[in-house]
Scaffold this motif. Structure first.
Motif, PDB file in Angstrom:
ATOM      1  N   ARG A 216      -1.145  -1.345   3.222  1.00 14.18           N
ATOM      2  CA  ARG A 216      -1.784  -2.687   2.748  1.00 14.18           C
ATOM      3  C   ARG A 216      -1.684  -3.056   1.443  1.00 14.18           C
ATOM      4  O   ARG A 216      -1.941  -2.194   0.511  1.00 14.18           O
ATOM      5  CB  ARG A 216      -3.326  -2.953   3.245  1.00 14.18           C
ATOM      6  CG  ARG A 216      -3.809  -4.253   2.914  1.00 14.18           C
ATOM      7  CD  ARG A 216      -5.375  -4.365   3.498  1.00 14.18           C
ATOM      8  NE  ARG A 216      -6.303  -3.309   2.904  1.00 14.18           N
ATOM      9  CZ  ARG A 216      -7.425  -3.330   3.458  1.00 14.18           C
ATOM     10  NH1 ARG A 216      -7.872  -3.921   4.391  1.00 14.18           N
ATOM     11  NH2 ARG A 216      -8.503  -2.359   2.816  1.00 14.18           N
TER      12      ARG A 216
ATOM     13  N   THR B  51      -2.184  -6.621  -1.499  1.00 16.71           N
ATOM     14  CA  THR B  51      -2.610  -8.066  -1.773  1.00 16.71           C
ATOM     15  C   THR B  51      -1.562  -8.546  -2.901  1.00 16.71           C
ATOM     16  O   THR B  51      -1.432  -7.822  -3.907  1.00 16.71           O
ATOM     17  CB  THR B  51      -3.927  -7.991  -2.224  1.00 16.71           C
ATOM     18  OG1 THR B  51      -4.708  -7.616  -1.068  1.00 16.71           O
ATOM     19  CG2 THR B  51      -4.348  -9.341  -2.459  1.00 16.71           C
TER      20      THR B  51
ATOM     21  N   GLU C 138      -2.828 -13.061  -1.331  1.00 17.74           N
ATOM     22  CA  GLU C 138      -2.502 -12.986   0.256  1.00 17.74           C
ATOM     23  C   GLU C 138      -2.367 -11.473   0.606  1.00 17.74           C
ATOM     24  O   GLU C 138      -1.602 -10.588  -0.071  1.00 17.74           O
ATOM     25  CB  GLU C 138      -1.460 -13.581   0.738  1.00 17.74           C
ATOM     26  CG  GLU C 138      -0.650 -13.815   2.088  1.00 17.74           C
ATOM     27  CD  GLU C 138       0.375 -14.318   2.429  1.00 17.74           C
ATOM     28  OE1 GLU C 138       0.812 -14.158   3.725  1.00 17.74           O
ATOM     29  OE2 GLU C 138       0.906 -14.741   1.393  1.00 17.74           O
ATOM     30  N   GLU C 139      -3.162 -11.035   1.719  1.00 19.94           N
ATOM     31  CA  GLU C 139      -3.056  -9.596   2.212  1.00 19.94           C
ATOM     32  C   GLU C 139      -1.697  -9.448   3.104  1.00 19.94           C
ATOM     33  O   GLU C 139      -1.534 -10.306   4.176  1.00 19.94           O
ATOM     34  CB  GLU C 139      -4.328  -9.183   3.124  1.00 19.94           C
ATOM     35  CG  GLU C 139      -4.231  -7.886   3.533  1.00 19.94           C
ATOM     36  CD  GLU C 139      -5.660  -7.490   4.409  1.00 19.94           C
ATOM     37  OE1 GLU C 139      -5.596  -7.540   5.448  1.00 19.94           O
ATOM     38  OE2 GLU C 139      -6.679  -7.465   3.510  1.00 19.94           O
ATOM     39  N   ILE C 140      -1.078  -8.335   2.802  1.00 16.70           N
ATOM     40  CA  ILE C 140       0.128  -8.028   3.270  1.00 16.70           C
ATOM     41  C   ILE C 140       0.016  -6.744   4.065  1.00 16.70           C
ATOM     42  O   ILE C 140      -0.214  -5.807   3.337  1.00 16.70           O
ATOM     43  CB  ILE C 140       1.462  -8.002   2.497  1.00 16.70           C
ATOM     44  CG1 ILE C 140       1.488  -9.381   1.761  1.00 16.70           C
ATOM     45  CG2 ILE C 140       2.580  -7.678   3.488  1.00 16.70           C
ATOM     46  CD1 ILE C 140       2.730  -9.377   0.944  1.00 16.70           C
ATOM     47  N   ARG C 141       0.260  -6.640   5.450  1.00 21.09           N
ATOM     48  CA  ARG C 141       0.119  -5.403   5.975  1.00 21.09           C
ATOM     49  C   ARG C 141       1.623  -5.009   6.854  1.00 21.09           C
ATOM     50  O   ARG C 141       2.243  -6.030   7.494  1.00 21.09           O
ATOM     51  CB  ARG C 141      -1.027  -5.312   7.239  1.00 21.09           C
ATOM     52  CG  ARG C 141      -2.372  -5.338   6.503  1.00 21.09           C
ATOM     53  CD  ARG C 141      -3.375  -5.140   7.565  1.00 21.09           C
ATOM     54  NE  ARG C 141      -4.685  -5.576   7.292  1.00 21.09           N
ATOM     55  CZ  ARG C 141      -5.888  -5.251   7.801  1.00 21.09           C
ATOM     56  NH1 ARG C 141      -5.714  -4.629   8.934  1.00 21.09           N
ATOM     57  NH2 ARG C 141      -7.050  -5.612   7.500  1.00 21.09           N
ATOM     58  N   ARG C 142       1.812  -3.835   6.861  1.00 17.26           N
ATOM     59  CA  ARG C 142       3.189  -3.502   7.554  1.00 17.26           C
ATOM     60  C   ARG C 142       2.858  -2.050   8.106  1.00 17.26           C
ATOM     61  O   ARG C 142       2.061  -1.093   7.508  1.00 17.26           O
ATOM     62  CB  ARG C 142       4.339  -3.502   6.607  1.00 17.26           C
ATOM     63  CG  ARG C 142       4.764  -4.730   6.110  1.00 17.26           C
ATOM     64  CD  ARG C 142       5.005  -5.690   7.174  1.00 17.26           C
ATOM     65  NE  ARG C 142       5.495  -6.967   6.686  1.00 17.26           N
ATOM     66  CZ  ARG C 142       4.775  -8.108   6.527  1.00 17.26           C
ATOM     67  NH1 ARG C 142       3.262  -7.901   6.712  1.00 17.26           N
ATOM     68  NH2 ARG C 142       5.442  -9.229   5.967  1.00 17.26           N
TER      69      ARG C 142
ATOM     70  N   GLY D 141      11.657  -9.183   3.685  1.00 19.67           N
ATOM     71  CA  GLY D 141      10.560  -8.684   3.863  1.00 19.67           C
ATOM     72  C   GLY D 141       9.620  -8.155   2.678  1.00 19.67           C
ATOM     73  O   GLY D 141      10.308  -7.598   1.673  1.00 19.67           O
ATOM     74  N   GLU D 142       8.408  -8.737   2.439  1.00 14.40           N
ATOM     75  CA  GLU D 142       7.800  -8.587   0.950  1.00 14.40           C
ATOM     76  C   GLU D 142       7.455  -7.160   0.814  1.00 14.40           C
ATOM     77  O   GLU D 142       7.681  -6.539  -0.244  1.00 14.40           O
ATOM     78  CB  GLU D 142       6.568  -9.467   1.163  1.00 14.40           C
ATOM     79  CG  GLU D 142       6.918 -10.917   0.996  1.00 14.40           C
ATOM     80  CD  GLU D 142       5.628 -11.807   0.613  1.00 14.40           C
ATOM     81  OE1 GLU D 142       5.118 -11.629  -0.464  1.00 14.40           O
ATOM     82  OE2 GLU D 142       5.234 -12.384   1.659  1.00 14.40           O
ATOM     83  N   PHE D 143       6.860  -6.430   1.910  1.00 15.66           N
ATOM     84  CA  PHE D 143       6.582  -5.011   1.505  1.00 15.66           C
ATOM     85  C   PHE D 143       7.773  -4.109   1.578  1.00 15.66           C
ATOM     86  O   PHE D 143       7.647  -3.206   0.578  1.00 15.66           O
ATOM     87  CB  PHE D 143       5.547  -4.402   2.682  1.00 15.66           C
ATOM     88  CG  PHE D 143       4.630  -3.259   2.259  1.00 15.66           C
ATOM     89  CD1 PHE D 143       3.374  -3.776   2.052  1.00 15.66           C
ATOM     90  CD2 PHE D 143       5.251  -2.160   2.108  1.00 15.66           C
ATOM     91  CE1 PHE D 143       2.539  -2.581   1.599  1.00 15.66           C
ATOM     92  CE2 PHE D 143       4.268  -1.103   1.932  1.00 15.66           C
ATOM     93  CZ  PHE D 143       3.025  -1.276   1.472  1.00 15.66           C
TER      94      PHE D 143
ATOM     95  N   CYS E 160       1.031  -5.663  12.340  1.00  5.28           N
ATOM     96  CA  CYS E 160       2.297  -6.627  12.360  1.00  5.28           C
ATOM     97  C   CYS E 160       1.884  -8.052  12.829  1.00  5.28           C
ATOM     98  O   CYS E 160       2.600  -8.970  12.449  1.00  5.28           O
ATOM     99  CB  CYS E 160       3.249  -5.882  13.295  1.00  5.28           C
ATOM    100  SG  CYS E 160       2.755  -6.085  15.097  1.00  5.28           S
TER     101      CYS E 160
END
Length: 351
Positions: free
Chosen positions: A43, A45, A49-53, A80-82, A298
């Motif tokens: 995770r 931020t 905005e929180e991003i989880r992968r 894909g940001e992460f 996801c």
């Protein structure tokens, strides 16, 4: 639960992939002890905005008393940001929020004959399975059938070769390349249902394999599943994990009539609460409005992190690529894909 872990190493695997190892403090070793095949949710931020992968663990599972240092494989995804951040910016010494290991695509080491069909980054969890199994169980055997585009794009090429050198009598490796000709081995081309149906019986006693593990993009996994079922393999011996679902490649459940008003009751970490479900939102979105600690990664029905038991009421799931038929029959649903089909719905995330 998320923990801040320091990055111990970042290794370049291919032009578009890396392996990241996390340093786990001794007090968290037990929490990060994984079963081969499990994954970690990461995770961060960005701009509020929180991003989880989720990324599968590729390292062998530690034994009792051994330190935990999970290593994950990350391949760049278009847009894909992460994954872009991990490949271009993540460095040794950085800290990342990491959820404790999860996932039911697992192989507990025990004697037997096992096989896997993987595509691309689908090798990641299977590498953990192979290295752990063969090191711990002298009576175990494993056959790995992998599909990649080219040699240069193949993740963990050296690691798999080392396993082959270490266990030549117990590890069988078969490689197919879809975009590159080879001087020896299989002809180039995709491993689809027709090709696997002809290939697998030439390699293995298909119906006597104790466990089949399929991992990779939806097309490969679904084709391999149909091939195995057509060859007489029992459903209970086939285990799947999908890494990527191509747009339009999988059906979405047709919308069902929704109640005018619905209330969701949830048990999570021993605490219960009830909230109205807003029009169009998933049950996970309803929970997150009140409980930011609700488990998810996801939000696409692939990782299974948001799995919950349906205590009462009825729901409609849009998509499901994570739960086995036995799990759905037992009453489990994916909260990120579920919508109320009755006025009252109750979920239990603790079961």
């Amino acid at each position: 639960m998320f923990h801040r872990l320091r990055v111990g190493s970042v290794e370049r695997l291919t032009d578009d992939s890396v392996a990241v190892t996390f340093t786990v403090p001794p007090e968290l070793w037990a929490r990060f002890r994984h079963t081969p095949g499990q994954h970690l949710a990461l995770r961060r931020t960005v701009g509020g905005e929180e991003i989880r992968r989720t990324y599968s663990i590729c390292s062998a599972a530690p034994g009792p008393g051994e330190p935990s240092a999970p290593r994950v494989g990350i391949r760049r995804v278009d847009g894909g940001e992460f994954s872009t951040y991990a490949i271009e910016e993540l460095a040794v010494g950085d800290t990342v929020e990491v959820m404790e290991p999860m996932g039911r695509f697992r192989l507990e080491p025990h004697p037997g004959y096992f096989a896997a069909v993987v595509g691309g980054s689908g090798i990641t969890p299977v590498l953990s399975m192979v290295t752990t199994l063969l090191a711990r169980e002298p009576e175990a055997r494993f056959c790995l059938i992998r599909s990649d585009r080219t040699v240069a794009s193949t993740m963990f090429l050296d690691e798999v070769a080392e396993v082959k050198d270490r266990y030549p009598e117990r590890f069988q490796l078969v490689t197919a390349l879809s975009r590159e000709e080879r001087q020896a081995g299989l002809e180039s081309g995709r491993l689809d249902r027709e090709r696997l149906s002809a290939l697998l019986p030439r390699l293995l006693p298909v119906t006597r394999i104790d466990g089949w593990f399929l991992c990779g993009p939806f097309g490969l996994v679904s084709g391999a599943d149909r091939a195995l079922r057509g060859l007489g393999v029992e459903r209970g011996r086939i285990h799947q994990e999908i890494f990527h679902v191509e747009t339009g490649s999988a059906p979405v459940t047709a919308p069902a009539a929704a109640p005018d008003r619905a209330t969701l009751t949830v048990t999570l970490d021993g605490r219960s609460g009830s909230w109205p479900v807003r029009e169009g939102e998933s049950l996970l979105e309803t929970v997150l409005r009140a409980r930011s600690d609700a488990p998810y990664a996801c939000k696409g029905g692939v990782c299974g992190t948001c799995r919950a038991f349906l205590v009462s009421g009825e729901v409609r799931m849009d998509r499901n690529f994570a739960l086995e038929p036995e799990e759905t029959s037992a009453g489990y649903v994916l909260a990120c894909q579920s919508h109320p089909a009755t006025g009252e719905v109750e979920l239990d995330f603790d079961r």
